[in-house]
Write a protein that holds these residues in place. Structure first.
Motif, PDB file in Angstrom:
ATOM      1  N   SER A 175       0.847  -1.190   0.000  1.00 28.38           N
ATOM      2  CA  SER A 175       0.000   0.000   0.000  1.00 28.38           C
ATOM      3  C   SER A 175       0.889   1.248   0.000  1.00 28.38           C
ATOM      4  O   SER A 175       1.676   1.445  -0.908  1.00 28.38           O
ATOM      5  N   TYR A 176       0.801   2.049   1.021  1.00 28.11           N
ATOM      6  CA  TYR A 176       1.573   3.297   1.087  1.00 28.11           C
ATOM      7  C   TYR A 176       2.989   3.084   1.626  1.00 28.11           C
ATOM      8  O   TYR A 176       3.823   3.989   1.604  1.00 28.11           O
ATOM      9  N   LYS A 177       3.273   1.884   2.130  1.00 28.83           N
ATOM     10  CA  LYS A 177       4.558   1.641   2.786  1.00 28.83           C
ATOM     11  C   LYS A 177       5.679   1.451   1.770  1.00 28.83           C
ATOM     12  O   LYS A 177       5.457   1.111   0.614  1.00 28.83           O
ATOM     13  N   SER A 178       6.909   1.640   2.222  1.00 32.07           N
ATOM     14  CA  SER A 178       8.088   1.491   1.378  1.00 32.07           C
ATOM     15  C   SER A 178       8.652   0.071   1.510  1.00 32.07           C
ATOM     16  O   SER A 178       8.579  -0.530   2.586  1.00 32.07           O
ATOM     17  N   PRO A 179       9.239  -0.472   0.431  1.00 27.74           N
ATOM     18  CA  PRO A 179       9.882  -1.784   0.534  1.00 27.74           C
ATOM     19  C   PRO A 179      11.231  -1.712   1.252  1.00 27.74           C
ATOM     20  O   PRO A 179      11.822  -2.760   1.526  1.00 27.74           O
ATOM     21  N   ASN A 180      11.685  -0.500   1.567  1.00 26.08           N
ATOM     22  CA  ASN A 180      13.046  -0.319   2.072  1.00 26.08           C
ATOM     23  C   ASN A 180      13.155  -0.446   3.587  1.00 26.08           C
ATOM     24  O   ASN A 180      13.849   0.346   4.257  1.00 26.08           O
ATOM     25  N   TYR A 181      12.454  -1.425   4.131  1.00 23.59           N
ATOM     26  CA  TYR A 181      12.549  -1.776   5.544  1.00 23.59           C
ATOM     27  C   TYR A 181      12.646  -3.291   5.643  1.00 23.59           C
ATOM     28  O   TYR A 181      12.304  -4.012   4.709  1.00 23.59           O
ATOM     29  N   LEU A 182      13.066  -3.758   6.800  1.00 23.41           N
ATOM     30  CA  LEU A 182      13.002  -5.188   7.079  1.00 23.41           C
ATOM     31  C   LEU A 182      11.646  -5.460   7.712  1.00 23.41           C
ATOM     32  O   LEU A 182      11.333  -4.930   8.786  1.00 23.41           O
ATOM     33  N   TYR A 183      10.843  -6.267   7.046  1.00 26.65           N
ATOM     34  CA  TYR A 183       9.520  -6.597   7.564  1.00 26.65           C
ATOM     35  C   TYR A 183       9.546  -7.974   8.218  1.00 26.65           C
ATOM     36  O   TYR A 183      10.556  -8.687   8.180  1.00 26.65           O
ATOM     37  N   GLY A 184       8.432  -8.323   8.824  1.00 30.22           N
ATOM     38  CA  GLY A 184       8.295  -9.647   9.410  1.00 30.22           C
ATOM     39  C   GLY A 184       7.153 -10.387   8.743  1.00 30.22           C
ATOM     40  O   GLY A 184       6.335  -9.788   8.042  1.00 30.22           O
ATOM     41  N   GLU A 232      16.011   8.945   5.231  1.00 30.74           N
ATOM     42  CA  GLU A 232      17.044   8.451   6.141  1.00 30.74           C
ATOM     43  C   GLU A 232      16.622   7.214   6.908  1.00 30.74           C
ATOM     44  O   GLU A 232      17.427   6.315   7.175  1.00 30.74           O
ATOM     45  N   GLN A 233      15.327   7.137   7.268  1.00 35.17           N
ATOM     46  CA  GLN A 233      14.854   6.004   8.065  1.00 35.17           C
ATOM     47  C   GLN A 233      14.752   4.711   7.259  1.00 35.17           C
ATOM     48  O   GLN A 233      14.615   3.626   7.831  1.00 35.17           O
ATOM     49  N   GLU A 234      14.805   4.802   5.939  1.00 34.16           N
ATOM     50  CA  GLU A 234      14.752   3.613   5.082  1.00 34.16           C
ATOM     51  C   GLU A 234      16.167   3.041   4.958  1.00 34.16           C
ATOM     52  O   GLU A 234      16.974   3.518   4.184  1.00 34.16           O
ATOM     53  N   GLN A 235      16.439   2.006   5.737  1.00 30.91           N
ATOM     54  CA  GLN A 235      17.817   1.542   5.917  1.00 30.91           C
ATOM     55  C   GLN A 235      18.188   0.317   5.091  1.00 30.91           C
ATOM     56  O   GLN A 235      19.324  -0.145   5.156  1.00 30.91           O
ATOM     57  N   LEU A 236      17.262  -0.213   4.295  1.00 32.19           N
ATOM     58  CA  LEU A 236      17.564  -1.422   3.528  1.00 32.19           C
ATOM     59  C   LEU A 236      16.982  -1.317   2.121  1.00 32.19           C
ATOM     60  O   LEU A 236      15.772  -1.153   1.948  1.00 32.19           O
TER      61      LEU A 236
END
Length: 425
Positions: A175-184, A232-236
């Motif tokens: 949806s509105y979220k970025s793929p550039n995080y580690l999800y679970g 900056e908060q998107e670390q991956l």
């Protein structure tokens, strides 16, 4: 600090020969060896070997700070062993560097996770065994065929010991979220889910040499700057693509290999780090779980299985093939089991797609379907000879359970023998 996670998929199918109806029951060999050798040799010389040599050089020049993942199927390793053994040597060098994560996947690049979970689990284990035996490596991260992912698959993977899975950062999931995080995963808060950044990955696969692309011409410095300018908060940032990106989709003449080789220099200059998929899962904290009850892949506009199971031809072939799963598992005929593994390759279903037939050598989807079904008819006859359909499902399940129990008992006794031998020493 931003982390860049590259992963390259290396897989190509055995070429099937033209198999006519009158050959059913007469000819049990289904492969065009000359076409397979020619195809694999061309792919390796054009793409796979230059890519792996470039990765090796990147690791050396960066003093082991360049890390990445490789998803190499079990059947691809077989083909390298048979036709291009020097490719195995290069892969062993990368494995020895400890900078490359050889992630797990189904042995024959099959869609068994969608069709038969026991078969999928067996193939993933077979792949793990092959990677250990040939390259001496192990991994706790799973790359499923076409990045196929569902909550059910995640659950099965967790039970097998896989702490991280890889899939597509599709908009209908994020949806509105970025793929550039580690999800679970929604199955277990300890199981990580890495999602591909499709925009930045496809920029290299499909647009790098396109003069009409808004970012053309692209160079390593500009690409790294774009990654650095992400929030900056998107670390991956997960950059995953087929190995054919380098040398086939983007030919050597476009400068794609030089571009790749220059990336570590500019990344380290900007303070960006490179991680393998497994390192990313261990290094970063999970932000939130992702729910995916329906199949998610990296293929087509829908990011689903429609490219492989979207028409009647594909569904008919799939249903016929997996209907005999239990009977094949009971067989001891090694040639039959080898054919069973190879015939599950998802590329054969891709060839039956009316819109995009991939690397098919057939004139049409229907032509590919007829050829595959002729082969499958012969294969099913051989299975019938081993375990006739007159054996009911209840009797078959009982027999399978007996064999499973015997295997567990043998494994237990072998473990006990090892313990006794250690005590004697």
């Amino acid at each position: 600090m931003k982390n860049i996670c590259f992963c390259f998929q290396i897989h190509a199918p055995y070429r099937l020969k033209r198999y006519r109806f009158f050959e059913i029951g007469q000819d049990h060999y289904y492969y065009d060896d000359m076409a397979t050798e020619e195809y694999i040799t061309w792919l390796t010389q054009t793409s796979y070997m230059p890519l792996c040599q470039t990765i090796r050089e990147m690791i050396k020049l960066s003093k082991n700070r360049f890390h990445c993942g490789l998803a190499v199927s079990g059947t691809m390793l077989e083909l390298f062993e048979q036709y291009i053994p020097e490719m195995i040597d290069v892969l062993k060098e990368l494995a020895a560097s400890k900078c490359v994560d050889f992630v797990r996947m189904p042995y024959s690049y099959s869609l068994s996770a969608q069709c038969s979970m026991p078969e999928w689990e067996a193939q993933v284990q077979l792949h793990a065994d092959k990677m250990r035996d040939v390259l001496g490596v192990s991994s706790t991260t799973l790359w499923n065929t076409e990045l196929l992912y569902t909550d059910e698959i995640a659950s099965a993977a967790w039970k097998m010991g896989y702490k991280a899975m890889m899939s597509e950062g599709a908009k209908h999931i994020l949806s509105y979220k970025s793929p550039n995080y580690l999800y679970g995963t929604c199955i277990n808060n300890k199981q990580s889910l890495l999602l591909r950044n499709s925009y930045m990955s496809d920029a290299l696969s499909f647009h790098f040499s396109d003069p009409q692309w808004k970012d053309y011409p692209m160079d390593a410095e500009k690409y790294i700057n774009q990654l650095q300018q992400l929030p900056e908060q998107e670390q991956l940032v997960n950059l995953w693509m087929g190995a054919e990106t380098f040398g086939v989709l983007q030919t050597a003449g476009t400068g794609i290999f030089d571009f790749l080789k220059a990336l570590p220099y500019y990344a380290m200059e900007q303070g960006l780090a490179f991680v393998t998929p497994t390192e990313a899962a261990k290094k970063l904290s999970v932000s939130e779980p992702i729910v995916s009850p329906y199949p998610l892949t990296w293929t087509g506009e829908g990011k689903d299985l429609s490219m492989f199971l979207g028409n009647d031809l594909q569904q008919e072939a799939t249903n016929k093939l997996y209907a005999v799963t239990q009977r094949v598992h009971l067989c001891s005929d090694l040639s039959l089991k080898r054919d069973w593994t190879i015939l599950q390759d998802s590329n054969y279903l891709h060839y039956m797609n009316h819109i995009d037939q991939g690397s098919s050598t057939f004139e049409s989807a229907y032509d590919a379907f007829i050829n595959y079904m002729n082969i499958l008819s012969d294969f099913l006859q051989r299975v019938e000879e081993q375990y006739p359909t007159t054996i009911g499902n209840e009797e078959l399940n009982s027999l399978l359970q007996t064999i499973t129990n015997q295997e567990k008992e043998i494994a237990s006794l072998q473990a006990e023998i090892k313990k006794m031998k250690k005590k004697q020493k």
